[in-house]
Scaffold this motif. Sequence first.
Motif, PDB file in Angstrom:
ATOM      1  N   ALA A  58     114.058  62.781 -51.917  1.00  8.44           N
ATOM      2  CA  ALA A  58     115.377  62.994 -52.521  1.00  8.44           C
ATOM      3  C   ALA A  58     115.684  61.906 -53.540  1.00  8.44           C
ATOM      4  O   ALA A  58     115.435  60.725 -53.294  1.00  8.44           O
ATOM      5  CB  ALA A  58     116.475  63.024 -51.463  1.00  8.44           C
ATOM      6  N   THR A  59     116.221  62.327 -54.664  1.00  7.49           N
ATOM      7  CA  THR A  59     116.806  61.437 -55.663  1.00  7.49           C
ATOM      8  C   THR A  59     118.154  62.036 -56.024  1.00  7.49           C
ATOM      9  O   THR A  59     118.214  63.179 -56.481  1.00  7.49           O
ATOM     10  CB  THR A  59     115.921  61.329 -56.912  1.00  7.49           C
ATOM     11  N   SER A  60     119.230  61.304 -55.813  1.00  8.29           N
ATOM     12  CA  SER A  60     120.575  61.825 -56.048  1.00  8.29           C
ATOM     13  C   SER A  60     121.091  61.374 -57.412  1.00  8.29           C
ATOM     14  O   SER A  60     120.955  60.206 -57.778  1.00  8.29           O
ATOM     15  CB  SER A  60     121.549  61.329 -54.968  1.00  8.29           C
ATOM     16  N   VAL A  61     121.703  62.321 -58.137  1.00 10.85           N
ATOM     17  CA  VAL A  61     122.293  62.004 -59.435  1.00 10.85           C
ATOM     18  C   VAL A  61     123.742  62.458 -59.452  1.00 10.85           C
ATOM     19  O   VAL A  61     124.158  63.345 -58.707  1.00 10.85           O
ATOM     20  CB  VAL A  61     121.532  62.675 -60.608  1.00 10.85           C
ATOM     21  N   SER A  62     124.504  61.855 -60.328  1.00 12.99           N
ATOM     22  CA  SER A  62     125.896  62.238 -60.506  1.00 12.99           C
ATOM     23  C   SER A  62     126.001  63.658 -61.031  1.00 12.99           C
ATOM     24  O   SER A  62     125.095  64.174 -61.691  1.00 12.99           O
ATOM     25  CB  SER A  62     126.576  61.279 -61.487  1.00 12.99           C
ATOM     26  N   ALA A  63     127.130  64.301 -60.753  1.00 11.97           N
ATOM     27  CA  ALA A  63     127.405  65.620 -61.306  1.00 11.97           C
ATOM     28  C   ALA A  63     127.840  65.540 -62.762  1.00 11.97           C
ATOM     29  O   ALA A  63     127.994  66.582 -63.421  1.00 11.97           O
ATOM     30  CB  ALA A  63     128.482  66.318 -60.484  1.00 11.97           C
ATOM     31  N   TRP A  64     128.058  64.330 -63.294  1.00 16.16           N
ATOM     32  CA  TRP A  64     128.574  64.147 -64.646  1.00 16.16           C
ATOM     33  C   TRP A  64     127.604  63.332 -65.488  1.00 16.16           C
ATOM     34  O   TRP A  64     127.176  62.255 -65.086  1.00 16.16           O
ATOM     35  CB  TRP A  64     129.939  63.449 -64.615  1.00 16.16           C
ATOM     36  N   ILE A  65     127.265  63.861 -66.666  1.00 16.12           N
ATOM     37  CA  ILE A  65     126.396  63.172 -67.613  1.00 16.12           C
ATOM     38  C   ILE A  65     127.270  62.609 -68.726  1.00 16.12           C
ATOM     39  O   ILE A  65     127.938  63.364 -69.446  1.00 16.12           O
ATOM     40  CB  ILE A  65     125.333  64.124 -68.209  1.00 16.12           C
ATOM     41  N   THR A  66     127.275  61.306 -68.865  1.00 15.37           N
ATOM     42  CA  THR A  66     128.069  60.650 -69.899  1.00 15.37           C
ATOM     43  C   THR A  66     127.258  60.583 -71.187  1.00 15.37           C
ATOM     44  O   THR A  66     126.174  59.998 -71.200  1.00 15.37           O
ATOM     45  CB  THR A  66     128.451  59.224 -69.466  1.00 15.37           C
ATOM     46  N   PRO A  67     127.747  61.190 -72.266  1.00 11.76           N
ATOM     47  CA  PRO A  67     126.976  61.131 -73.515  1.00 11.76           C
ATOM     48  C   PRO A  67     126.901  59.709 -74.048  1.00 11.76           C
ATOM     49  O   PRO A  67     127.839  58.915 -73.895  1.00 11.76           O
ATOM     50  CB  PRO A  67     127.764  62.046 -74.462  1.00 11.76           C
ATOM     51  N   LEU A  68     125.783  59.384 -74.684  1.00  7.64           N
ATOM     52  CA  LEU A  68     125.624  58.034 -75.230  1.00  7.64           C
ATOM     53  C   LEU A  68     126.729  57.697 -76.221  1.00  7.64           C
ATOM     54  O   LEU A  68     127.121  56.532 -76.343  1.00  7.64           O
ATOM     55  CB  LEU A  68     124.258  57.896 -75.910  1.00  7.64           C
ATOM     56  N   GLU A  69     127.241  58.710 -76.926  1.00  6.06           N
ATOM     57  CA  GLU A  69     128.297  58.457 -77.906  1.00  6.06           C
ATOM     58  C   GLU A  69     129.566  57.903 -77.270  1.00  6.06           C
ATOM     59  O   GLU A  69     130.366  57.256 -77.948  1.00  6.06           O
ATOM     60  CB  GLU A  69     128.612  59.733 -78.676  1.00  6.06           C
ATOM     61  N   ALA A  70     129.763  58.157 -75.986  1.00  7.82           N
ATOM     62  CA  ALA A  70     130.946  57.625 -75.301  1.00  7.82           C
ATOM     63  C   ALA A  70     130.778  56.160 -74.932  1.00  7.82           C
ATOM     64  O   ALA A  70     131.731  55.522 -74.478  1.00  7.82           O
ATOM     65  CB  ALA A  70     131.234  58.445 -74.042  1.00  7.82           C
ATOM     66  N   LEU A  71     129.580  55.618 -75.122  1.00  2.00           N
ATOM     67  CA  LEU A  71     129.267  54.270 -74.651  1.00  2.00           C
ATOM     68  C   LEU A  71     128.960  53.304 -75.790  1.00  2.00           C
ATOM     69  O   LEU A  71     128.324  52.269 -75.584  1.00  2.00           O
ATOM     70  CB  LEU A  71     128.082  54.334 -73.686  1.00  2.00           C
ATOM     71  N   GLU A  72     129.430  53.622 -76.987  1.00  4.40           N
ATOM     72  CA  GLU A  72     129.164  52.751 -78.132  1.00  4.40           C
ATOM     73  C   GLU A  72     129.696  51.340 -77.901  1.00  4.40           C
ATOM     74  O   GLU A  72     129.068  50.352 -78.289  1.00  4.40           O
ATOM     75  CB  GLU A  72     129.762  53.345 -79.396  1.00  4.40           C
ATOM     76  N   ASP A  73     130.858  51.215 -77.268  1.00  7.49           N
ATOM     77  CA  ASP A  73     131.454  49.897 -77.060  1.00  7.49           C
ATOM     78  C   ASP A  73     130.797  49.137 -75.910  1.00  7.49           C
ATOM     79  O   ASP A  73     131.110  47.958 -75.700  1.00  7.49           O
ATOM     80  CB  ASP A  73     132.952  50.044 -76.782  1.00  7.49           C
ATOM     81  N   ALA A  74     129.912  49.780 -75.179  1.00 10.63           N
ATOM     82  CA  ALA A  74     129.236  49.135 -74.055  1.00 10.63           C
ATOM     83  C   ALA A  74     127.839  48.661 -74.415  1.00 10.63           C
ATOM     84  O   ALA A  74     127.158  48.049 -73.589  1.00 10.63           O
ATOM     85  CB  ALA A  74     129.152  50.104 -72.873  1.00 10.63           C
ATOM     86  N   ARG A  75     127.409  48.899 -75.650  1.00 12.89           N
ATOM     87  CA  ARG A  75     126.062  48.493 -76.033  1.00 12.89           C
ATOM     88  C   ARG A  75     125.989  46.982 -76.217  1.00 12.89           C
ATOM     89  O   ARG A  75     126.925  46.357 -76.726  1.00 12.89           O
ATOM     90  CB  ARG A  75     125.642  49.208 -77.302  1.00 12.89           C
ATOM     91  N   LEU A  76     124.880  46.398 -75.793  1.00 11.38           N
ATOM     92  CA  LEU A  76     124.668  44.957 -75.947  1.00 11.38           C
ATOM     93  C   LEU A  76     123.178  44.660 -75.996  1.00 11.38           C
ATOM     94  O   LEU A  76     122.345  45.517 -75.714  1.00 11.38           O
ATOM     95  CB  LEU A  76     125.345  44.174 -74.823  1.00 11.38           C
ATOM     96  N   SER A  77     122.863  43.443 -76.338  1.00 12.53           N
ATOM     97  CA  SER A  77     121.461  43.025 -76.384  1.00 12.53           C
ATOM     98  C   SER A  77     120.966  42.736 -74.977  1.00 12.53           C
ATOM     99  O   SER A  77     121.705  42.216 -74.139  1.00 12.53           O
ATOM    100  CB  SER A  77     121.311  41.778 -77.255  1.00 12.53           C
ATOM    101  N   PRO A  78     119.710  43.048 -74.695  1.00  9.00           N
ATOM    102  CA  PRO A  78     119.140  42.740 -73.377  1.00  9.00           C
ATOM    103  C   PRO A  78     118.902  41.245 -73.229  1.00  9.00           C
ATOM    104  O   PRO A  78     119.055  40.489 -74.196  1.00  9.00           O
ATOM    105  CB  PRO A  78     117.828  43.530 -73.382  1.00  9.00           C
ATOM    106  N   PRO A  79     118.516  40.801 -72.044  1.00  3.41           N
ATOM    107  CA  PRO A  79     118.211  39.378 -71.865  1.00  3.41           C
ATOM    108  C   PRO A  79     117.106  38.912 -72.817  1.00  3.41           C
ATOM    109  O   PRO A  79     116.290  39.703 -73.286  1.00  3.41           O
ATOM    110  CB  PRO A  79     117.751  39.306 -70.400  1.00  3.41           C
ATOM    111  N   GLU A  80     117.098  37.624 -73.089  1.00  5.99           N
ATOM    112  CA  GLU A  80     116.086  37.066 -73.982  1.00  5.99           C
ATOM    113  C   GLU A  80     114.690  37.323 -73.439  1.00  5.99           C
ATOM    114  O   GLU A  80     114.419  37.149 -72.249  1.00  5.99           O
ATOM    115  CB  GLU A  80     116.310  35.563 -74.134  1.00  5.99           C
ATOM    116  N   ARG A  81     113.801  37.762 -74.317  1.00  5.07           N
ATOM    117  CA  ARG A  81     112.412  38.022 -73.917  1.00  5.07           C
ATOM    118  C   ARG A  81     111.652  36.689 -73.820  1.00  5.07           C
ATOM    119  O   ARG A  81     111.727  35.855 -74.731  1.00  5.07           O
ATOM    120  CB  ARG A  81     111.725  38.929 -74.945  1.00  5.07           C
ATOM    121  N   THR A  82     110.927  36.522 -72.761  1.00  4.80           N
ATOM    122  CA  THR A  82     110.206  35.273 -72.534  1.00  4.80           C
ATOM    123  C   THR A  82     108.731  35.360 -72.907  1.00  4.80           C
ATOM    124  O   THR A  82     108.042  34.347 -72.936  1.00  4.80           O
ATOM    125  CB  THR A  82     110.311  34.865 -71.055  1.00  4.80           C
TER     126      THR A  82
END
Length: 425
Positions: free
Chosen positions: A270-294
Amino acid sequence: MAPFDLPEGDPFGPHNLPYGVFSLPSPDADPYAQSGSGSGSGSGSGSGSEQRTVGVRLGDHVLDAGAAARALGSPHAALLDCPTLNPLLAAGPTTWSEVRRALTEWVTDPSHRQTLLPFLHPLSSVTLHLPFEVADYVDFYASEHHARNAGAIFRPDATDTLLPNWKHLPIGYHGRAGTVVVSGTDVVRPSGQRKAPTDPAPVFGPSQRLDIEAEVGFVVGTPSRQGHPVPLTAFREHVFGLCLLNDWSARDIQAWEYVPLGPFLAKSFATSVSAWITPLEALEDARLSPPERTHPLLPYLDDSATEPAGYDLRISVAVNGHVVSEPPFSTMYWTAAQQMAHLTVNGASLRTGDLYGSGTVSGPADNQRGSLLELTWNGRDPLELPDGKRTYLEDGDVVTLSAWAPGPGGLRVGLGEVSGRVLAG
């Protein structure tokens, strides 16, 4: 007008508009029967009819998107009047943007209110279903904190708890698409072979170390051609949106079976997923850079000159209503764009409805660990819950993942929760 009069700051306001699939109760359904929809996160096993259609969440209501599109003369009505999101997913990013703009206009323009009211249904009155047909499922291992914790648990004497390949490529494995289930679906405790290091031989029976993995799932819309790798810069051309994901794990079965080929029965039940898919366009303000690559990255994974591909998602993990962890997705070392690039670099194709999981999300603090394996240090340090101690999940336990992300103007973007109850195997 109540569906439009949302509380100030509602995380499911017009700035969000996630997509799902729902059905209404059958006309002859027993109104006193127990519905599978609960508070709107149900499994689709209740009294809903089989007439499923695409819905868009607005506050605590769901808009019948297909019916609304027909009533308002939208050219996209055929994509929305469907029992699954797959036709919309396959339509591509230009159409995704057009549909989102139209939906936003419909629910914010007062002139449309009387037209839309008949198509808005309380979440408590509908049954939610798996929102898309899953084509393939891949699970990754992208959190450095989780990987280091797991390494410290299983290789305590290692000089470096990360394996040598971990900083060079996103580790993943191919999972089972047929057992991806929607939030609210009960999860039967899996059985399989188990063998402790001191046991003379394996035994068969229900898992004694049933665990969770708090993850984020990414849903592919636009397919790609086999033999043509997809660059990480094309991430938003192919990935439609994301959802919360719980990749249940039987740790004792996995420990015995995974050498040398990796997880199998321990992860495929079993793998459970939400009933709601959030489009990437709704998350523009949540985008950020990942941790520094080592470590230097090979060109196909090098994101040093690309747009930020990390996401600031604040996840909460609750067992029987008690929050046990709050993992931050912002700490994930490998991004979803790099994962997509890696899974196609050998020429493997993307298909509409492909789902890939981030891997367990864990942060640096003890209360930010995304699995019971880490939270209890493989059972050594039991969790203290209001209803008793836990090392791993017991029958009857309910696990719920919820999350939010920063949105426009200080608003929050809510992600649909994913919940599941453990049943005896």
